[in-house]
Enzyme design. Sequence first.
Site, PDB file in Angstrom:
ATOM      1  N   ASN A 173      24.985  53.007  21.657  1.00 18.62           N
ATOM      2  CA  ASN A 173      24.797  51.728  21.683  1.00 18.62           C
ATOM      3  C   ASN A 173      23.402  51.488  22.652  1.00 18.62           C
ATOM      4  OD1 ASN A 173      28.626  51.319  22.734  1.00 18.62           O
ATOM      5  ND2 ASN A 173      27.710  50.617  21.329  1.00 18.62           N
TER       6      ASN A 173
ATOM      7  N   ASP B  10      36.933  48.596  19.687  1.00 20.36           N
ATOM      8  CA  ASP B  10      36.555  48.105  18.603  1.00 20.36           C
ATOM      9  C   ASP B  10      36.891  47.446  17.924  1.00 20.36           C
ATOM     10  OD1 ASP B  10      33.732  48.326  17.496  1.00 20.36           O
ATOM     11  OD2 ASP B  10      34.962  49.521  15.682  1.00 20.36           O
TER      12      ASP B  10
HETATM   13  C1  FPP Z   1      32.799  47.741  20.528  1.00 25.76           C
HETATM   14  O1  FPP Z   1      32.686  47.061  20.393  1.00 25.76           O
HETATM   15  C2  FPP Z   1      32.887  47.491  22.087  1.00 25.76           C
HETATM   16  C3  FPP Z   1      32.139  48.422  23.191  1.00 25.76           C
HETATM   17  C4  FPP Z   1      30.575  48.911  22.743  1.00 25.76           C
HETATM   18  C5  FPP Z   1      31.827  48.117  24.550  1.00 25.76           C
HETATM   19  C6  FPP Z   1      33.152  48.107  24.839  1.00 25.76           C
HETATM   20  C7  FPP Z   1      33.145  47.507  26.728  1.00 25.76           C
HETATM   21  C8  FPP Z   1      34.186  46.355  27.281  1.00 25.76           C
HETATM   22  C9  FPP Z   1      35.467  46.518  26.683  1.00 25.76           C
HETATM   23  C10 FPP Z   1      33.856  45.789  28.273  1.00 25.76           C
HETATM   24  C11 FPP Z   1      33.495  46.266  29.767  1.00 25.76           C
HETATM   25  C12 FPP Z   1      33.897  47.717  30.034  1.00 25.76           C
HETATM   26  C13 FPP Z   1      34.695  48.445  30.825  1.00 25.76           C
HETATM   27  C14 FPP Z   1      35.301  49.385  30.817  1.00 25.76           C
HETATM   28  C15 FPP Z   1      34.245  47.622  32.278  1.00 25.76           C
HETATM   29  P1  FPP Z   1      31.220  46.473  19.286  1.00 25.76           P
HETATM   30  O2  FPP Z   1      31.021  45.681  20.490  1.00 25.76           O
HETATM   31  O3  FPP Z   1      31.183  47.771  18.406  1.00 25.76           O
HETATM   32  O4  FPP Z   1      32.372  45.661  18.331  1.00 25.76           O
HETATM   33  P2  FPP Z   1      32.146  45.238  16.979  1.00 25.76           P
HETATM   34  O5  FPP Z   1      32.127  46.363  16.360  1.00 25.76           O
HETATM   35  O6  FPP Z   1      32.853  44.323  16.209  1.00 25.76           O
HETATM   36  O7  FPP Z   1      30.499  45.012  16.819  1.00 25.76           O
END
Ligand code: FPP
Length: 277
Positions: free
Chosen positions: A87, A39
């Site tokens: 998501n 996250d």
């Molecule tokens: C949460 O951060 C993260 C995600 C929803 C996606 C995770 C994806 C990756 C790390 C990249 C691709 C993955 C792979 C396995 C190749 P957020 O967007 O919720 O951050 P925030 O809470 O600050 O808004």
Amino acid sequence: MSLKPLSITDNSQTEEDKKLQERVKASGAIPEHIAIIMDGNGRWAQKKGNIRLFGHKAGVESVRDITESCAQLGVGYLTLYAFSTENWSRPSSEINGLMKLLVQTLRNEAERLNRNDIKLVTIGQTNRLPGKCQEQLQEVIDLTKDNQRMQLCLALSYSGRWDIKEAVKSIAREVQNGNIQPDEIDDERISSFLSTARIPDPDLIIRTSGEYRISNFLLWQLAYSELYITETYWPDFRRDELYQAIFSFQKRDRRYGKVKNGYNKSLSTSVINQITS
Ligand code: FPP
């Protein structure tokens, strides 16, 4: 957007890191299964004045470093919460960018994952992902299916409630068909109907970005997992902090609801009566 290839066992591992890993291994048990709620990508990018997708792109670097270091440490299973059911409610531009990152990363990594004996599996409603993603995933899953060193499980379009709901439906069907008696439904039976049926429950759950919640992750499976929550945003979470999380895990006293060894003396009825009167 192009990505550097992900190297799982990296020959450029420093001597210092090798020594650190030896310390981690010598100081206690290595968790068999680590599950991570990655996250903070969006906030990481916004803090730098960039759009959220930069955070996801940078997050791939952390995926690389953590996958590599877990394999080196002898972790058996690593589960990454890469895309939750919730998501899907994000703006379509962000979803498209994430899916593109996923396809690129899988394409770049397939050979290396295979060479390094890592098996890729997924949990979640992957049939909801774009066709290209599904095809690329299937290609890497097929390629790595016999690998044994570590299992990398990507939770994609996943939620804990979805997992439990599907298990309940399947069990209900089995009961309806007379294959299971209701009294035969126990913890093991339920676990065997979840998408994680062949994966042990996580020993350690890591959540980055300082949020103190589970966000519909492995709701059934984490009943006895140890939690490690850090303020660090996912793109900044690298192996040094993974080692801290494992050191912290090694100090935990996992009692599974029982009492500590040495405190198992039975109390006489008169002592119980004295205390409770
Ligand atoms: C949460 O951060 C993260 C995600 C929803 C996606 C995770 C994806 C990756 C790390 C990249 C691709 C993955 C792979 C396995 C190749 P957020 O967007 O919720 O951050 P925030 O809470 O600050 O808004």
